[in-house]
Every structure is written in C-alpha cells, then in structure tokens.
Design a protein around this motif. Structure first.
Motif, PDB file in Angstrom:
ATOM      1  N   THR A  18       0.825  -1.202   0.000  1.00 12.95           N
ATOM      2  CA  THR A  18       0.000   0.000   0.000  1.00 12.95           C
ATOM      3  C   THR A  18       0.848   1.236   0.000  1.00 12.95           C
ATOM      4  O   THR A  18       1.970   1.245   0.482  1.00 12.95           O
ATOM      5  N   SER A  19       0.309   2.347  -0.534  1.00 13.62           N
ATOM      6  CA  SER A  19       1.025   3.612  -0.533  1.00 13.62           C
ATOM      7  C   SER A  19       1.021   4.180   0.860  1.00 13.62           C
ATOM      8  O   SER A  19       0.048   4.072   1.584  1.00 13.62           O
ATOM      9  N   VAL A  20       2.129   4.800   1.243  1.00 12.31           N
ATOM     10  CA  VAL A  20       2.242   5.424   2.541  1.00 12.31           C
ATOM     11  C   VAL A  20       2.648   6.871   2.340  1.00 12.31           C
ATOM     12  O   VAL A  20       3.683   7.146   1.759  1.00 12.31           O
ATOM     13  N   ALA A  21       1.788   7.790   2.814  1.00 12.78           N
ATOM     14  CA  ALA A  21       2.047   9.221   2.720  1.00 12.78           C
ATOM     15  C   ALA A  21       2.445   9.590   1.300  1.00 12.78           C
ATOM     16  O   ALA A  21       1.764   9.235   0.359  1.00 12.78           O
ATOM     17  N   ALA A  22       3.583  10.317   1.158  1.00  8.45           N
ATOM     18  CA  ALA A  22       3.956  10.799  -0.166  1.00  8.45           C
ATOM     19  C   ALA A  22       4.773   9.792  -0.944  1.00  8.45           C
ATOM     20  O   ALA A  22       5.183  10.058  -2.049  1.00  8.45           O
ATOM     21  N   ALA A  88      11.214  15.698   2.284  1.00  4.21           N
ATOM     22  CA  ALA A  88      10.098  15.418   3.192  1.00  4.21           C
ATOM     23  C   ALA A  88       9.584  14.001   2.999  1.00  4.21           C
ATOM     24  O   ALA A  88       9.258  13.300   3.972  1.00  4.21           O
ATOM     25  N   GLY A  89       9.519  13.561   1.760  1.00  3.82           N
ATOM     26  CA  GLY A  89       9.079  12.205   1.474  1.00  3.82           C
ATOM     27  C   GLY A  89      10.029  11.172   2.040  1.00  3.82           C
ATOM     28  O   GLY A  89       9.616  10.135   2.579  1.00  3.82           O
ATOM     29  N   GLN A  90      11.340  11.451   1.951  1.00  2.00           N
ATOM     30  CA  GLN A  90      12.317  10.508   2.493  1.00  2.00           C
ATOM     31  C   GLN A  90      12.257  10.457   4.023  1.00  2.00           C
ATOM     32  O   GLN A  90      12.431   9.393   4.611  1.00  2.00           O
ATOM     33  N   VAL A  91      11.999  11.593   4.646  1.00  2.48           N
ATOM     34  CA  VAL A  91      11.840  11.612   6.104  1.00  2.48           C
ATOM     35  C   VAL A  91      10.657  10.736   6.506  1.00  2.48           C
ATOM     36  O   VAL A  91      10.742   9.918   7.444  1.00  2.48           O
ATOM     37  N   SER A 110      18.176  12.612  -0.913  1.00  2.08           N
ATOM     38  CA  SER A 110      17.833  13.677  -1.857  1.00  2.08           C
ATOM     39  C   SER A 110      18.450  14.994  -1.418  1.00  2.08           C
ATOM     40  O   SER A 110      18.848  15.807  -2.241  1.00  2.08           O
ATOM     41  N   ASP A 111      18.488  15.216  -0.109  1.00  5.09           N
ATOM     42  CA  ASP A 111      19.122  16.407   0.461  1.00  5.09           C
ATOM     43  C   ASP A 111      20.097  15.918   1.526  1.00  5.09           C
ATOM     44  O   ASP A 111      19.692  15.468   2.597  1.00  5.09           O
ATOM     45  N   SER A 112      21.377  16.005   1.232  1.00  2.00           N
ATOM     46  CA  SER A 112      22.408  15.397   2.073  1.00  2.00           C
ATOM     47  C   SER A 112      22.460  15.969   3.485  1.00  2.00           C
ATOM     48  O   SER A 112      22.891  15.289   4.420  1.00  2.00           O
TER      49      SER A 112
END
Length: 338
Positions: A18-22, A88-91, A110-112
């Motif tokens: 299932t998809s989770v958040a973004a 934000a998606g990676q967080v 994505s943002d080091s």
C-alpha cells in the motif's frame, strides 16, 4: 496491519503493498523478488529509500536490493520520493520503516544535509543506516557509505576530454545536477580537476536535475549564450542525450565532444552509437546488494558496517586516448550498472 481470519495469503500480500504518505512504501511478495513477506518477529526487515522510482539508476539499485534480499531470505521494504529532492518524502519513509521494525535502512539522500536529523532518530532506535551513492553531510551521519568515488568519476572523464581535445582551446558547457547536491558537486569538481580547468573556464553552466528534457533546454540556453561551445560535461547520460538532441538540431553533434557519468545500459549504448564520447560507469546494483548484506550481517551478529566502501568506476569509450585507462563499450554493455 490487523490480522483478518481466513483472508487468502495472496490478498495479504496485496494489502502489504500500500502507498504510505507521499511515498510508495512496499514489502511485496514472491513475484517482486523482494524476499520473505512473513510478519513474524524472526524475519529480518531491510529498508531501501531511493530518490525516485523512475530514474533507471535507482530502478537498477532496487533490482540489486531485491535479488540480495531474496538470496538472504529477508523482507525488503522500498520507498521512493515523488521527485529528486523530495526530502520530506524521504523523512516520512524513514519514520514508517522504523515503525515497521526494519533492522537497517539503505538510503540515497535527496538532500544530504536536511535528511540528517531523521537519520539520527533512526540510529537512536538501533537501526543501521547506510547511504548508497550519495553521501550525507557530514558523511559520519550514517553508519557507512557504499558509493562510487564521484570525484574520481569526474576526474576520469575530465582527463579523457583533455586528451581527446588534443590541445584545442575548450569552450565548456557544464550541465549539472542541482545546487548543493554532493554527487553533482563532486562530479563537476572532478571533471574540472581532470581537465585542468577552473570555474573561469566554464562558458556556460546550467542545472538539469539529471533530466533529459531539461538537459536539452540547458544545452539550447548554452548555445544561445556561447555558440562556440565545443565540450560538454553532463551530470549523467539522460542530460547528455538531451544535450545531443539540442546539438543535432543545430547541426553541431559531430563537432562537440560530450562526456558524462553513470554508465547505464542506455547511456553506454549511446557511447557505442557515437552520441556520447565517453562515460564513467558506476555500479548501483553492487551498492544495493552490498548494503543488504551489511544489514543482514548486523541483524545476525551485531557487527555494523562502517566507513566508506568504494564500489568502483570504469571509463567507457570506443575512442581510447593515450594515457587514459578505459574499457570499450562491449565491456560497458556487459557490465552496465551491474
């Protein structure tokens, strides 16, 4: 997930995807090659978070993780940002994976810098965190890094370009990634170092996000600014192919040297076809496989991977230059992103 009596196992597997958040956070069944789907406490869970799920580089990385997870009999959970730069998606993905009980997380940041606090929280929960391809800032924010030496990758194509130009004055276009992304900075700086140039020697610099259409636009802009450009450095091969399209539209594709980094199968074929002169080939499948193996080792014995592991880089070209070590496209196509 709540247990539902007598629900068929096939439906349970579908429900797990299932998809989770973004993000698309998945732990799929046997058809995906991602390993065991058992939710029992004895199953080792490994997370993989990439920048996107559309870039062929990260598709290959996921393939490597899936094969390693299946071989080791562990459960692989995967997530990817909606776009390159979706911190934000990676967080959110890290938080979800920690809550799901992963033993380790493999991530291409994505943002080091911005991802570091989320990584610190995961590590505080006992999760092993390994960066793949892209180092965090600082690099010590993760337990280990499995990646190409991106500075070396840039140096190789810079050295190649210098030799291939045979003393001609270079008017350089640099089609970069995005501001502040360590991979892009290292490749760019490596290219200049290998070529023996400085920022003052770059006639035009444009960001492309590693995208082909943006690469084409960037090249069009550079040709407007400096029509005499004769050397193009690109962050990756999609950007290089965009540049080639723009040059071909101007009838310049045969007199401008294009060099790049990545060494994917499509990009290596473009070298064989003469669209790109040379590329530095890296190995994302190897990065992911070694990352999964490191998490399994940690789960079984508590030994943590540490420091930097160089997963290798090879210059690929069919027009070898004296003094620059390279392999031909036959080798490149056999090993593309292996």
């Amino acid at each position: 997930m709540s247990r539902i009596p007598r629900l068929p196992s096939s439906l349970l597997r579908v429900a797990a995807c299932t998809s989770v958040a973004a993000l698309a956070l998945t732990a799929c069944g046997s058809g995906s090659g991602s390993g065991s789907t058992s939710s029992g406490s004895g199953t080792v869970k490994v997370g993989l978070i990439t920048k996107t799920d559309t870039n062929p580089f990260f598709v290959k990385m996921k393939e490597g993780a899936e094969k390693a997870a299946k071989k080791d009999g562990v459960q692989l959970m995967t997530a990817a940002g909606k776009f390159d730069g979706d911190n934000a998606g990676q967080v959110t993905a890290i938080e979800n994976m920690v809550a799901a009980g992963v033993k380790g997380i493999l991530i291409t940041p994505s943002d080091s810098k911005a991802i570091v606090p989320a990584i610190a929280k995961a590590k505080a929960k006992g999760v092993l965190v390994i960066a793949l391809d892209t180092p965090t800032e600082p690099q010590s924010a993760v337990d280990a890094l499995f990646a190409t030496d991106n500075l070396k990758a840039g140096e190789l194509i810079g050295e190649y370009a210098k030799a291939a130009m045979k003393g001609k004055t270079a008017k350089i276009a640099a089609l970069d990634l995005a501001p502040g992304v360590s991979v892009g900075v290292q490749r760019h700086d490596g290219f200049l170092k290998g070529f023996g140039a400085t920022e003052k020697d770059v006639a035009c610099a444009q960001d492309t996000g590693g995208d082909q259409s943006k690469g084409q636009t960037a090249m069009e802009n550079c040709l407007q600014k400096e029509p005499g450009i004769n050397l193009v450095y690109t962050i990756n091969e999609p950007a290089a192919l965009g540049a080639y399209t723009a040059l071909k539209a101007k009838g310049r594709e045969k007199d401008v040297l294009i060099v790049s980094v990545d060494g994917g199968c499509t990009g290596t074929q473009a070298v064989k076809d003469g669209k790109i002169a040379a590329t530095s080939q890296q190995y994302p499948l190897k990065m992911a496989a070694e990352g999964v193996n490191a998490v399994v080792t940690y789960a079984k014995g508590g030994k943590k991977a540490s420091g930097y592991t160089d997963t290798g880089v090879t210059l690929i070209t069919d027009k070898a230059q004296t003094g620059v070590t390279s392999k031909d496209t036959a080798f490149g196509l056999e090993n593309c992103w292996g």
